[in-house]
Design a protein around this motif. Structure first.
Motif, PDB file in Angstrom:
ATOM      1  N   GLU A 178       0.804  -1.216   0.000  1.00 40.54           N
ATOM      2  CA  GLU A 178       0.000   0.000   0.000  1.00 40.54           C
ATOM      3  C   GLU A 178       0.843   1.276   0.000  1.00 40.54           C
ATOM      4  O   GLU A 178       0.521   2.246  -0.649  1.00 40.54           O
ATOM      5  CB  GLU A 178      -0.950   0.000   1.198  1.00 40.54           C
ATOM      6  CG  GLU A 178      -2.094   0.965   1.021  1.00 40.54           C
ATOM      7  CD  GLU A 178      -3.174   0.729   2.040  1.00 40.54           C
ATOM      8  OE1 GLU A 178      -3.454   1.665   2.801  1.00 40.54           O
ATOM      9  OE2 GLU A 178      -3.725  -0.389   2.064  1.00 40.54           O
ATOM     10  N   GLY A 179       1.963   1.288   0.675  1.00 36.49           N
ATOM     11  CA  GLY A 179       2.818   2.472   0.734  1.00 36.49           C
ATOM     12  C   GLY A 179       3.708   2.657  -0.483  1.00 36.49           C
ATOM     13  O   GLY A 179       4.470   3.616  -0.558  1.00 36.49           O
ATOM     14  N   GLY A 180       3.652   1.729  -1.438  1.00 42.02           N
ATOM     15  CA  GLY A 180       4.446   1.845  -2.654  1.00 42.02           C
ATOM     16  C   GLY A 180       5.702   0.990  -2.666  1.00 42.02           C
ATOM     17  O   GLY A 180       6.322   0.804  -3.705  1.00 42.02           O
ATOM     18  N   ARG A 181       6.087   0.458  -1.520  1.00 46.75           N
ATOM     19  CA  ARG A 181       7.257  -0.416  -1.448  1.00 46.75           C
ATOM     20  C   ARG A 181       6.949  -1.721  -2.170  1.00 46.75           C
ATOM     21  O   ARG A 181       5.805  -2.189  -2.181  1.00 46.75           O
ATOM     22  CB  ARG A 181       7.585  -0.683   0.018  1.00 46.75           C
ATOM     23  CG  ARG A 181       8.782  -1.570   0.197  1.00 46.75           C
ATOM     24  CD  ARG A 181       9.154  -1.707   1.667  1.00 46.75           C
ATOM     25  NE  ARG A 181      10.194  -2.712   1.761  1.00 46.75           N
ATOM     26  CZ  ARG A 181      10.170  -3.722   2.590  1.00 46.75           C
ATOM     27  NH1 ARG A 181       9.172  -3.855   3.445  1.00 46.75           N
ATOM     28  NH2 ARG A 181      11.139  -4.597   2.600  1.00 46.75           N
ATOM     29  N   LEU A 182       7.971  -2.321  -2.768  1.00 47.45           N
ATOM     30  CA  LEU A 182       7.774  -3.621  -3.418  1.00 47.45           C
ATOM     31  C   LEU A 182       7.358  -4.655  -2.381  1.00 47.45           C
ATOM     32  O   LEU A 182       7.918  -4.704  -1.285  1.00 47.45           O
ATOM     33  CB  LEU A 182       9.058  -4.085  -4.108  1.00 47.45           C
ATOM     34  CG  LEU A 182       9.547  -3.248  -5.281  1.00 47.45           C
ATOM     35  CD1 LEU A 182      10.816  -3.860  -5.877  1.00 47.45           C
ATOM     36  CD2 LEU A 182       8.477  -3.099  -6.343  1.00 47.45           C
TER      37      LEU A 182
END
Length: 173
Positions: free
Chosen positions: A93-97
């Motif tokens: 959700e935060g954009g991290r892989l």
């Protein structure tokens, strides 16, 4: 005449075949770099690198499939089996892989599966198609097909570099 290994692949138009040669060279380098990988290194992370080698391999495959279908083919219809090869969303959700764990062979098979879809797609293109602007079926962004292929080559090379850095750091420990 050979252009430093950029001899077009047979079965493709001249310029498309050159892109296929570049894609093949990049994948060959990645596979060569992974030949001596200790499988226990696949899921390890480092304090300054939150992504594991396995996560990066999954990401490379997922992005290639996405650009092939959502951009070059301009469709939201992905091939049968996609969810089997990609059971995990690419990003949290935060954009991290999203962390992904699989065997090295599983990652290599996934990369081969996505590459086959890209090669079939490229086999349908003419050199004139490389200049065509396409619209991403998911987000409406536009890019030229030649730029997309350049991006895929660059994307894999950048992550191959990250994988090399992770391996070097793990060996030094």
């Amino acid at each position: 005449m050979t252009d430093h290994g950029l001899t077009p692949f047979e079965g493709y138009t001249r310029q498309v075949g050159r892109f296929v040669a570049m894609l093949a060279d990049g994948r060959s380098r990645l596979r060569r770099d992974l030949e001596t990988l200790d499988e226990s290194q696949l899921d390890r992370t480092l304090p300054w690198q939150p992504n594991s080698i396995g996560t990066l391999l999954y990401h490379v495959a997922a992005i290639e499939l996405d650009w092939t279908f959502a951009d070059i083919r301009e469709t939201t219809q992905f091939p049968d089996g996609t969810s089997d090869w990609f059971p995990t969303t690419v990003r949290e959700e935060g954009g991290r892989l999203s962390p992904v764990s699989d065997s090295l062979q599983g990652h290599l098979d996934r990369l081969a599966w996505t590459r086959e879809h890209l090669l079939v797609t490229l086999g349908r293109l003419t050199d004139d198609d490389l200049d065509r602007i396409v619209t991403n079926a998911d987000d409406g962004s536009t890019n030229g097909i030649a730029w997309i292929l350049h991006h895929l080559i660059q994307h894999e090379a950048e992550h191959r570099g990250q994988i090399g850095e992770i391996r070097a750091a793990l060996r030094a420990r």
